[in-house]
Motif scaffolding. Structure first.
Motif, mmCIF file in Angstrom:
data_model
loop_
_atom_site.group_PDB
_atom_site.id
_atom_site.type_symbol
_atom_site.label_atom_id
_atom_site.label_comp_id
_atom_site.label_asym_id
_atom_site.label_seq_id
_atom_site.Cartn_x
_atom_site.Cartn_y
_atom_site.Cartn_z
ATOM 1 N N CYS A 25 -35.882 -30.581 -15.713
ATOM 2 C CA CYS A 25 -35.534 -30.114 -14.359
ATOM 3 C C CYS A 25 -36.216 -30.974 -13.310
ATOM 4 C CB CYS A 25 -35.885 -28.639 -14.178
ATOM 5 S SG CYS A 25 -37.633 -28.272 -13.994
ATOM 6 N N THR A 38 -29.583 -36.111 -9.317
ATOM 7 C CA THR A 38 -28.854 -35.449 -10.408
ATOM 8 C C THR A 38 -27.447 -36.021 -10.531
ATOM 9 O OG1 THR A 38 -30.088 -33.380 -10.148
ATOM 10 C CG2 THR A 38 -27.960 -33.235 -11.250
ATOM 11 N N ALA A 59 -29.669 -23.059 -9.794
ATOM 12 C CA ALA A 59 -30.103 -24.067 -10.766
ATOM 13 C C ALA A 59 -28.850 -24.650 -11.420
ATOM 14 C CB ALA A 59 -31.027 -23.440 -11.809
ATOM 15 N N ARG A 61 -26.691 -27.187 -13.592
ATOM 16 C CA ARG A 61 -26.911 -28.021 -14.767
ATOM 17 C C ARG A 61 -25.921 -29.184 -14.819
ATOM 18 N NH1 ARG A 61 -27.724 -23.685 -19.732
ATOM 19 N NH2 ARG A 61 -29.717 -22.806 -19.040
ATOM 20 N N VAL A 74 -31.439 -29.985 -14.869
ATOM 21 C CA VAL A 74 -31.350 -28.770 -14.069
ATOM 22 C C VAL A 74 -31.872 -29.095 -12.672
ATOM 23 C CG1 VAL A 74 -31.900 -26.323 -13.924
ATOM 24 C CG2 VAL A 74 -31.810 -27.437 -16.164
ATOM 25 N N THR A 76 -32.943 -27.886 -9.151
ATOM 26 C CA THR A 76 -33.429 -26.610 -8.621
ATOM 27 C C THR A 76 -33.533 -26.642 -7.105
ATOM 28 O OG1 THR A 76 -35.759 -27.281 -8.758
ATOM 29 C CG2 THR A 76 -34.792 -26.224 -10.711
ATOM 30 N N THR A 97 -37.371 -21.701 -14.015
ATOM 31 C CA THR A 97 -36.684 -22.849 -14.610
ATOM 32 C C THR A 97 -37.668 -23.805 -15.258
ATOM 33 O OG1 THR A 97 -34.874 -22.703 -12.996
ATOM 34 C CG2 THR A 97 -35.138 -24.792 -14.153
ATOM 35 N N TRP A 98 -38.764 -24.165 -14.559
ATOM 36 C CA TRP A 98 -39.660 -25.160 -15.131
ATOM 37 C C TRP A 98 -40.429 -24.608 -16.336
ATOM 38 C CZ3 TRP A 98 -42.525 -25.392 -9.881
ATOM 39 C CH2 TRP A 98 -43.662 -24.582 -9.870
#
Length: 320
Positions: A25, A38, A59, A61, A74, A76, A97-98
């Motif tokens: 992430c 990303t 989040a 993907r 991911v 964020t 998430t992390w």
């Protein structure tokens, strides 16, 4: 005795030998270049980008495929000092998430100094024991070599100060592509060995409704005043193929509500004689047709949900 039978099927564990797959992430302050990076790594647009801070609210993907690896990125929301219930929930999403991913990469925009907000986040990441944490100096195309060198030293110092040993410190530019492939390879090197998690060629696992809503929100964000982006929420009511269409001429109806917090904001989104709303519709419809792969009739409505960012009930209704 019967004839010997030889099993010729391939053992799936053999295919996974040498193949790496897992999750990484991007974290950082708002507007640190996470979504743009990303998209550059995935090779297509799956996360919306804007000059407005706190654009990302989910989040998202994105999938990166190589012959010997599958990297699930991911993206964020930016970690920030929360001003309302929405802000608190977005920060909670980042921290959750992390905790779940294999690797964390923190983005430091090269055109900004490493500040107290960055150092606070580095200190939090230092608590992630036995998990690789990379530092990524983003937006390197905006600064001189001397400024970049100072920035990289400041990132290193922030890690030392927090007791965090960076796995790598990587300068990149998502705009001109500088060192994007190197970052991809460094992230993949931190992943565990394992079979692919998604079909080859898939770019995201986000549902169409989420991608459509994000495209419309991005179009609505362009050119609006600073206070409005935080008040914008987009909800897709339905995506349905229109019945009784001639063969070979499909049409899909996409019905969407854009929510703001005040009547004055509703007027900004609609614009004089509806011009602004038509622009939003025309801009986003082209991208929605690309996502869905069919011609689209986009039905946009603007509604007021008073102070929704502070109302837990309305936040649930709007998907937060």
């Amino acid at each position: 005795m019967g004839d010997d039978i030889t099993d010729t099927e391939t053992d799936p564990t053999e295919e996974a030998v040498g193949f790496r797959s897992g999750f990484a992430c991007f974290v950082g302050r708002p507007n640190a270049g996470k979504s743009t990076l990303t998209n550059a790594l995935v090779g297509d647009k799956i996360a919306i980008t804007s000059s407005k801070p706190q654009t990302t609210r989910h989040a998202i993907r994105g999938l990166v495929h190589t012959p010997d690896a599958q990297l699930v990125l991911v993206d964020t929301p930016g970690l920030h000092r929360p001003r309302n219930t929405l802000g608190e929930r977005l920060n909670d999403l980042v921290r959750a998430t992390w905790t779940d991913v294999d690797t964390v990469a923190m983005c430091f925009p090269s055109d900004q100094k490493v500040g107290p907000g960055d150092k606070y986040l580095v200190k939090e990441l230092a608590g992630l024991r036995r998990k690789p944490v990379l530092a990524v100096a983003t937006k390197t195309d905006l600064v001189s070599p001397d400024r970049l060198a100072q920035h990289l030293m400041a990132i290193h110092a922030a890690g030392e100060e927090a007791g965090l040993r960076w796995q790598d410190i990587v300068p990149v530019s998502a705009v001109d592509g500088s060192q994007v492939e190197l970052l991809r390879d460094l992230l993949i090197a931190t992943l565990p060995q394992g079979s692919p998690l998604y079909p080859d060629g898939q770019l995201t696992d986000e549902p169409a409704e989420t991608l459509v809503a994000e495209v419309i929100r991005e179009a609505a964000l362009e050119g609006v005043r600073d206070e409005l982006p935080h008040s914008l929420a987009v909800v897709v009511d339905e995506i349905v193929p229109r019945e009784d269409r001639p063969e070979g001429k499909p049409l899909t109806d996409v019905r969407v509500n854009v929510y703001v917090e005040r009547d004055s904001q509703k007027g900004i989104i609609i614009g004089k004689q509806g011009v602004r709303l038509r622009e939003i519709g025309a801009t986003s419809r082209r991208q929605i047709e690309k996502i869905l792969g069919v011609p689209v009739y986009l039905d946009l409505h603007v509604k007021v949900a008073k102070d929704w960012q502070r109302d837990p009930k309305q936040l649930r209704k709007l998907g937060f």
